[in-house]
Design an enzyme around this catalytic site. Sequence first.
Site, PDB file in Angstrom:
ATOM      1  N   ARG A  65      22.414 -31.820  19.359  1.00  0.00           N
ATOM      2  CA  ARG A  65      21.696 -30.533  19.447  1.00  0.00           C
ATOM      3  C   ARG A  65      22.290 -29.477  18.515  1.00  0.00           C
ATOM      4  O   ARG A  65      21.544 -28.820  17.795  1.00  0.00           O
ATOM      5  CB  ARG A  65      21.608 -30.038  20.891  1.00  0.00           C
ATOM      6  CG  ARG A  65      21.076 -28.609  21.010  1.00  0.00           C
ATOM      7  CD  ARG A  65      20.435 -28.306  22.348  1.00  0.00           C
ATOM      8  NE  ARG A  65      21.260 -28.675  23.475  1.00  0.00           N
ATOM      9  CZ  ARG A  65      22.345 -27.994  23.880  1.00  0.00           C
ATOM     10  NH1 ARG A  65      22.712 -26.894  23.270  1.00  0.00           N
ATOM     11  NH2 ARG A  65      23.045 -28.422  24.896  1.00  0.00           N
ATOM     12  N   TYR A 118       2.762 -13.057   8.081  1.00  0.00           N
ATOM     13  CA  TYR A 118       2.241 -14.167   8.873  1.00  0.00           C
ATOM     14  C   TYR A 118       1.829 -13.676  10.266  1.00  0.00           C
ATOM     15  O   TYR A 118       2.641 -13.092  10.990  1.00  0.00           O
ATOM     16  CB  TYR A 118       3.300 -15.261   8.970  1.00  0.00           C
ATOM     17  CG  TYR A 118       2.832 -16.471   9.715  1.00  0.00           C
ATOM     18  CD1 TYR A 118       1.822 -17.268   9.202  1.00  0.00           C
ATOM     19  CD2 TYR A 118       3.383 -16.817  10.932  1.00  0.00           C
ATOM     20  CE1 TYR A 118       1.375 -18.374   9.890  1.00  0.00           C
ATOM     21  CE2 TYR A 118       2.943 -17.924  11.630  1.00  0.00           C
ATOM     22  CZ  TYR A 118       1.940 -18.698  11.098  1.00  0.00           C
ATOM     23  OH  TYR A 118       1.500 -19.797  11.783  1.00  0.00           O
ATOM     24  N   ASP A 191      10.543 -13.893   3.975  1.00  0.00           N
ATOM     25  CA  ASP A 191       9.737 -15.084   4.234  1.00  0.00           C
ATOM     26  C   ASP A 191       9.140 -15.492   2.888  1.00  0.00           C
ATOM     27  O   ASP A 191       8.237 -14.843   2.363  1.00  0.00           O
ATOM     28  CB  ASP A 191       8.647 -14.763   5.267  1.00  0.00           C
ATOM     29  CG  ASP A 191       7.780 -15.989   5.604  1.00  0.00           C
ATOM     30  OD1 ASP A 191       7.785 -16.954   4.824  1.00  0.00           O
ATOM     31  OD2 ASP A 191       7.083 -15.963   6.649  1.00  0.00           O
ATOM     32  N   LYS A 216       5.037 -26.153   5.351  1.00  0.00           N
ATOM     33  CA  LYS A 216       4.120 -25.854   4.267  1.00  0.00           C
ATOM     34  C   LYS A 216       4.533 -26.633   3.016  1.00  0.00           C
ATOM     35  O   LYS A 216       4.708 -27.827   3.107  1.00  0.00           O
ATOM     36  CB  LYS A 216       4.056 -24.347   4.075  1.00  0.00           C
ATOM     37  CG  LYS A 216       3.825 -23.575   5.411  1.00  0.00           C
ATOM     38  CD  LYS A 216       2.500 -23.913   6.066  1.00  0.00           C
ATOM     39  CE  LYS A 216       2.362 -23.388   7.499  1.00  0.00           C
ATOM     40  NZ  LYS A 216       2.645 -21.975   7.699  1.00  0.00           N
TER      41      LYS A 216
HETATM   42  C1  LIG Z   1       3.196 -21.176   8.682  1.00  0.00           C
HETATM   43  C2  LIG Z   1       3.973 -19.965   8.384  1.00  0.00           C
HETATM   44  C3  LIG Z   1       4.971 -19.510   9.263  1.00  0.00           C
HETATM   45  C4  LIG Z   1       5.266 -20.200  10.574  1.00  0.00           C
HETATM   46  O1  LIG Z   1       5.725 -21.492  10.374  1.00  0.00           O
HETATM   47  P1  LIG Z   1       5.492 -22.701  11.434  1.00  0.00           P
HETATM   48  O2  LIG Z   1       6.185 -23.833  10.779  1.00  0.00           O
HETATM   49  O3  LIG Z   1       4.013 -22.864  11.586  1.00  0.00           O
HETATM   50  O4  LIG Z   1       6.132 -22.262  12.709  1.00  0.00           O
HETATM   51  C5  LIG Z   1       5.682 -18.377   8.910  1.00  0.00           C
HETATM   52  N1  LIG Z   1       5.430 -17.715   7.757  1.00  0.00           N
HETATM   53  C6  LIG Z   1       4.468 -18.127   6.897  1.00  0.00           C
HETATM   54  C7  LIG Z   1       4.234 -17.354   5.647  1.00  0.00           C
HETATM   55  C8  LIG Z   1       3.714 -19.260   7.187  1.00  0.00           C
HETATM   56  O5  LIG Z   1       2.755 -19.646   6.337  1.00  0.00           O
END
Ligand SMILES: *Cc1c(COP(=O)(O)O)cnc(C)c1O
Length: 398
Positions: A65, A118, A191, A216
Amino acid sequence: MSEPNAPQRDTDTGTPAGFSRRSLAAQAMGRIEPETRAVVMPLHLSTTFIRDPDNGYSSGYCYARPDNATVREAESVLAMLEGAEAGALLFGSGMAAATAVFGALEPGDHVVAGTVMYWALKRWLREEAPRRGLTLTFVETDDTEALRAAIEPGRTKLVWIETPGNPLWTVTDIAAAAEIAHAAGARLAVDSTAASPVHTRPLELGADIVMHSGTKILNGHSDVVAGVLAGAKADAFWERIRGIRAGSGGILGPFEAYLLMRSLRTLHLRAAAQSAGALRLAERLSLHPHVSHVLYPGLPDDPGHAVARRQMQDGFGFMLSIRVAGGEAGAIATAARVRLWKRATSLGGVESLIEHRASVEGPGSPCPPDLLRLSTGIEDTGDLYDDLDQALRGAHGD
Ligand SMILES: *Cc1c(COP(=O)(O)O)cnc(C)c1O
């Protein structure tokens, strides 16, 4: 006789540093598995590890973990790609990674975040920040002066930006945001999901933490949910985030880490192809009679273009949005008519996706109702354009 601590064979510690990020990523750092001399690292599924007779854990692993060998392998590639001195931490999703950063703040701290970000993370922040004693200001972070004005000196502890920002692909100046945050004694987190480490490296521009949804383009094959943080400094804040991951059980599973590492070997090829395709589509769609506006920072007349040219390399990313001349009904009817594009949420995969984003985000979103979000994959760009063209024409009764 060799030195006792010298590698026994030249490849045991991986490909030497000094080669490009692209070369190191292609080889997933080039480490050779010592027992079999395999060029692909094994998938370690074990949840527990033997304690030594002297009561220690000489391998550095105790329980899966807090940490796991396969996760560490993928983290080493991500840390290299981002130039992260503190290393990278993998989480079970992008949301788990992002929320760990906010979890490391203290009650009373003030957070500045972008209006364009997001959607699910914005909703989480709105719901959870008050419960955690955090105060929030949302601001258009692509407006540097507005960002500066949103800072509460002494109280602001975190500035959270997303660039390009989903789903309008607005561009925030990372270096300017870092300077503003640091002058106020706050950290900057970015991000960078829509940029990928191929196009932008926020830590080199002064950011403290980079976050990606690994779901992504990093994984890129729409078959893993994952999240990443990469840190500039292994300070107390970073260690607190590591503690939150261990304590809350947010670590990525080894199989997902293995798939992600496999994907990272082709990241540069995928990002280059997907970004080139997105630019070509943006240029052609700008001329389409049923498209009123194309949102893409790679277009010279886009408001974010000048900053994007400074802080993005080798392309402007795989994401673009179009505003459909026929309004919301025209946008939904266009999405209904595609045959090659897949009508689904998410982004960054090798298959192209189309989504009527306002249907997902609901009231309070900055997303206009006539907007379709396009995630460009690796299909033939001519096919992708032709499919959108027939869908747009069909939706507008041509
Ligand atoms: C998809 C996404 C997230 C969240 O990620 P998950 O893997 O779906 O939890 C955060 N920021 C952006 C820009 C995203 O496209």
